[in-house]
Design an enzyme around this catalytic site. Structure first.
Site, short mmCIF file in Angstrom:
data_model
loop_
_atom_site.label_atom_id
_atom_site.label_comp_id
_atom_site.label_asym_id
_atom_site.label_seq_id
_atom_site.Cartn_x
_atom_site.Cartn_y
_atom_site.Cartn_z
N SER A 103 2.56 6.54 0.60
CA SER A 103 1.90 5.92 1.58
C SER A 103 0.41 6.01 0.98
O SER A 103 -0.21 6.93 0.95
CB SER A 103 1.72 6.28 2.86
OG SER A 103 0.63 5.60 3.70
N ARG A 104 -0.10 4.67 0.14
CA ARG A 104 -1.62 5.09 -0.18
C ARG A 104 -2.62 5.10 0.71
O ARG A 104 -3.78 5.04 0.49
CB ARG A 104 -1.61 3.99 -1.40
CG ARG A 104 -0.77 4.19 -2.57
CD ARG A 104 -1.30 3.15 -3.74
NE ARG A 104 -0.61 1.95 -3.50
CZ ARG A 104 0.77 1.81 -4.13
NH1 ARG A 104 1.25 3.05 -4.80
NH2 ARG A 104 1.65 1.11 -4.13
N VAL A 105 -2.30 4.85 1.96
CA VAL A 105 -3.29 5.02 3.08
C VAL A 105 -3.00 6.47 3.80
O VAL A 105 -3.96 7.21 3.80
CB VAL A 105 -3.04 4.08 4.35
CG1 VAL A 105 -3.74 4.09 5.35
CG2 VAL A 105 -3.12 2.55 3.61
N ASP B 150 0.89 -1.24 -0.01
CA ASP B 150 0.02 0.02 -0.03
C ASP B 150 0.90 1.33 -0.09
O ASP B 150 0.55 2.28 0.59
CB ASP B 150 -0.68 0.21 1.33
CG ASP B 150 -1.55 -1.48 1.39
OD1 ASP B 150 -2.48 -1.82 0.50
OD2 ASP B 150 -1.64 -1.83 2.43
#
Ligand SMILES: Nc1ncnc2c1ncn2[C@@H]1O[C@H](COP(=O)(O)OP(=O)(O)O)[C@@H](O)[C@H]1O
Ligand SMILES: [Mg+2]
Length: 499
Positions: free
Chosen positions: A364-366, A339
Site C-alpha cells: 500500500s503506497r499510502v 496506490d
C-alpha cells in the site's frame, strides 16, 4: 374596407415579424448495422459523446464514439428488434444516474433502474455518468484509514480514505470476499459503501447482496449491477455511473467506499465494443484508449480538502489474472494507476491460507500514513517478522534448527500466521486488532497453542464490549498511554484463561 395601413392589422404584422421562417431542424438518424449490442448510426451529426438516443423500437442507447460519417451507439436495452433501417433520435440528455439519499439500500442498474423490485428511486436530481476528477488544489493528503476488519490488511497494507487499492489475483482466490468483508466492516463506521458488479454471474452477485443484507448495513450500501448477461453498454457504464453516485455523497463531506468487481471484465467489454466499432486494436487487442479509460475512472477517487468539505471516495478496483501473471496488460495498467495492490494467490489459497494474500507482492503506497499511531506502534515489526518466518519455514524443510533464537522466531512466526488467518465475515475491530498485536509483541502468545489463537480472537471483543472504559477509548491518537496498554494486555490474559 381595410387597407394595408389599417391599425387593426398591427398585431398581426408584429407576429409575422417575429415568426422564424425556415425548416424545423430535427436530426433523423438511421441504424446502418447492429451486432452484439453495438449499433452504427448514420444521420445524427450533432450527437454528443455519452448522449442518450432512442430507437424507434423503444429501446435506448448512448453514444460511445463519434466517427467522421457516423456514430457508434451502445445499446442499453435488449435490441433484438433493432435492425438496419431502424430510426434513431437524439434526446439531448447525457447518460446519467439518479443521486441522493434515495439510492441508499438499493440494487440498481447503471441507469438507476431498480433491480430489487423496489420503486424507481424518488430522486429528481441526476448526475452525468462521466464527471471530471477533482483538481489538485481541491484535494488533501490521504491520512485516515478505511478499516477493512482484516488484520493482515489493516496492519500491513492499511488503506486510506481517498486511496485506490487494487485487489488482484487468480479466480477463486478470495478477491470478492476481501472487498465484501470490507463493506461489511463499515457497519460500524461513517462510510457508505457501493458495490459495482461488472460482468459477474447472477448467483455471485446475489451471494454478495445476501452477505451484506445478513451481516452488514444494507441501508448504508448501494449496489450497481450490470451482470454478465446485461447489455455490454450497461456493463461499460456501470463503474462510471456508480462513481457519480459516490461523488454526490463525497461532495457533501461524506465518506464513500466503492468496489469495482471487476475491471478486467470491464476492460473486456470495452475491447468488445471497440472491436465491434472497428477501432484499431492494440496490445492484446485492446484499443489504445484502455489505459485512459481506467485512469480517468480511478482519478475520481479522492480525499477532498477542508475547503471542499473534506469528504472522501476510496476505490477498491478488482482485477483477475491468469496463472499468477501480474504482468499482463490490464493488471499492469491498473497497478500503475492505483496506490498499491493486494495480491491474492492460488497457491496460498490451495495451502488453506485465508485470506490468501501474498505478503511479498502486496503493497500500500499510502500505508502507514493512513494508520492511526496506535496501530502503527504495534504493527511496525510485523511484516519483517512474518517475512523472515516464511523464509525460515521454507528452509526448515531441509532440516530443523538447533539454534534457540531460530526456534523462538519460528514460534513467533507461527503465531503471526494464526493471527492473520481470518475466515470470511469475521471482521476484527480496531481495539481487538491492537490488543492482539500488543500481546504478540509482548510475547504473551508465544506459549499459547496456535489453535487457541482463533478462540482468543472471538473471545476478546466481548470482553472489551462489556467494559465501558474500553468502548469509550479513543484509538485515533498517536499512542496509547501505559495504563490503557496494560489494561488491554490484562484483557488478553483474561480471554486466554477463558479460551
Ligand atoms: N477468508 C476466507 N475464509 C474462508 N473461505 C473464503 C475466504 N475468502 C474466500 N473464501 C471462499 O473462497 C471462494 C472464492 O472466493 P471469492 O471471493 O469468490 O474469490 P474471487 O472473487 O477471487 O473469485 C468462495 O467460495 C469463498 O467463500
Ligand atoms: Mg470475485
Amino acid at each position: 374596407m381595410t387597407g394595408p395601413t389599417d391599425p387593426a392589422l398591427d398585431p398581426l404584422k408584429a407576429r409575422i415579424a417575429e415568426a422564424q421562417l425556415g425548416a424545423e431542424a430535427e436530426e433523423r438518424g438511421k441504424v446502418i448495422a447492429i451486432a452484439d449490442g453495438l449499433a452504427t448510426v448514420d444521420g445524427l451529426p450533432g450527437a454528443e459523446l455519452n448522449e442518450i438516443v432512442t430507437f424507434s423500437t423503444g429501446g435506448r442507447g448512448f453514444v460511445l464514439t463519434l466517427e467522421e460519417n457516423h456514430i457508434n451507439v451502445a445499446c442499453l436495452d435488449p435490441a433484438d428488434d433493432v435492425s438496419a433501417g431502424t430510426r434513431v433520435v437524439r434526446t439531448g440528455q447525457l447518460a446519467s444516474v439518479p443521486i441522493g439519499e434515495g439510492v441508499l439500500g438499493r440494487v440498481l442498474d447503471p441507469l438507476g433502474r431498480p433491480l430489487d423490485k423496489g420503486p424507481v428511486p424518488d430522486s429528481t436530481e441526476r448526475l452525468p455518468v462521466e464527471r471530471p476528477a477533482p483538481s489538485i488544489i481541491d484535494r488533501d493528503f490521504v491520512s485516515e484509514p478505511v478499516e477493512t476488519g482484516l488484520l493482515v490488511v489493516d496492519a500491513l497494507f492499511a488503506i486510506g480514505r481517498g486511496q485506490r487499492e487494487l485487489i488482484v489475483g487468480e479466480r477463486q482466490t478470495g478477491k470478492t470476499s476481501i472487498a465484501v468483508d470490507t463493506i461489511i466492516n463499515q457497519a460500524n463506521s461513517d462510510i457508505i459503501s457501493i458495490y459495482v458488479a461488472i460482468g459477474q454471474r447472477t448467483s455471485a452477485v446475489r451471494h454478495v447482496i445476501d452477505a451484506v443484507r445478513e451481516h452488514g448495513r444494507m441501508e448504508r450500501t448501494i449496489f450497481i449491477v450490470a451482470e454478465a448477461s446485461a447489455e455490454p453498454g450497461l456493463q461499460w457504464l456501470a463503474p462510471f455511473s456508480a462513481t457519480s453516485i459516490a461523488e454526490w455523497f463525497r461532495d457533501r463531506g461524506q465518506h464513500v467506499l466503492i468496489v469495482y468487481d471487476d475491471l478486467t471484465k470491464h476492460a473486456a467489454t470495452h475491447r468488445e465494443l471497440a472491436l465491434l466499432s472497428r477501432q484499431p486494436p492494440g496490445r492484446e487487442a485492446y484499443p489504445g484508449d484502455i489505459f485512459y479509460l481506467h485512469a480517468r475512472l480511478l482519478e475520481r477517487a479522492s480525499k477532498l480538502s477542508k475547503a471542499r468539505g473534506g469528504g472522501s471516495l476510496t476505490a477498491l478496483p478488482i482485477a483477475e489474472i491468469e496463472a499468477g501473471n501480474l504482468s499482463a496488460y490490464i493488471p499492469t495498467n491498473l497497478i500503475s494507476i492505483s496506490d498499491g495492490q493486494i495480491v491474492t494467490s492460488q497457491s496460498l489459497f490451495a495451502a488453506n491460507q485465508r485470506p490468501a494474500i501474498d505478503i511479498g507482492l502486496s503493497v500500500s503506497r499510502v500505508g502507514g500514513k493512513a494508520q492511526w499511531g496506535t496501530m502503527k506502534s504495534v504493527s511496525g515489526r510485523l511484516r519483517l517478522d512474518y517475512a523472515q518466518y516464511l523464509e525460515m519455514k521454507l528452509f526448515s524443510r531441509f532440516g530443523g534448527f538447533g539454534d534457540d533464537a531460530m526456534t523462538a522466531r519460528m514460534k513467533r512466526g507461527e503465531r503471526i500466521a494464526a493471527l492473520l488467518a481470518q475466515p470470511r465475515l469475521s471482521p476484527l475491530d480496531l481495539l481487538t486488532q491492537i490488543a492482539l498485536l500488543s500481546a504478540l509483541n509482548e510475547g504473551l502468545l508465544d506459549d499459547v497453542d496456535v489453535e487457541e489463537i482463533a478462540r482468543l480472537k472471538t473471545a476478546l471483543p466481548s470482553i472489551f464490549a462489556a467494559d465501558s472504559a474500553f468502548s469509550e477509548l479513543d484509538l485515533t491518537t498517536a499512542k496509547l498511554d501505559e495504563d490503557t496498554q496494560s489494561a488491554i494486555l490484562e484483557a488478553v490474559q483474561t480471554a486466554l484463561k477463558h479460551a
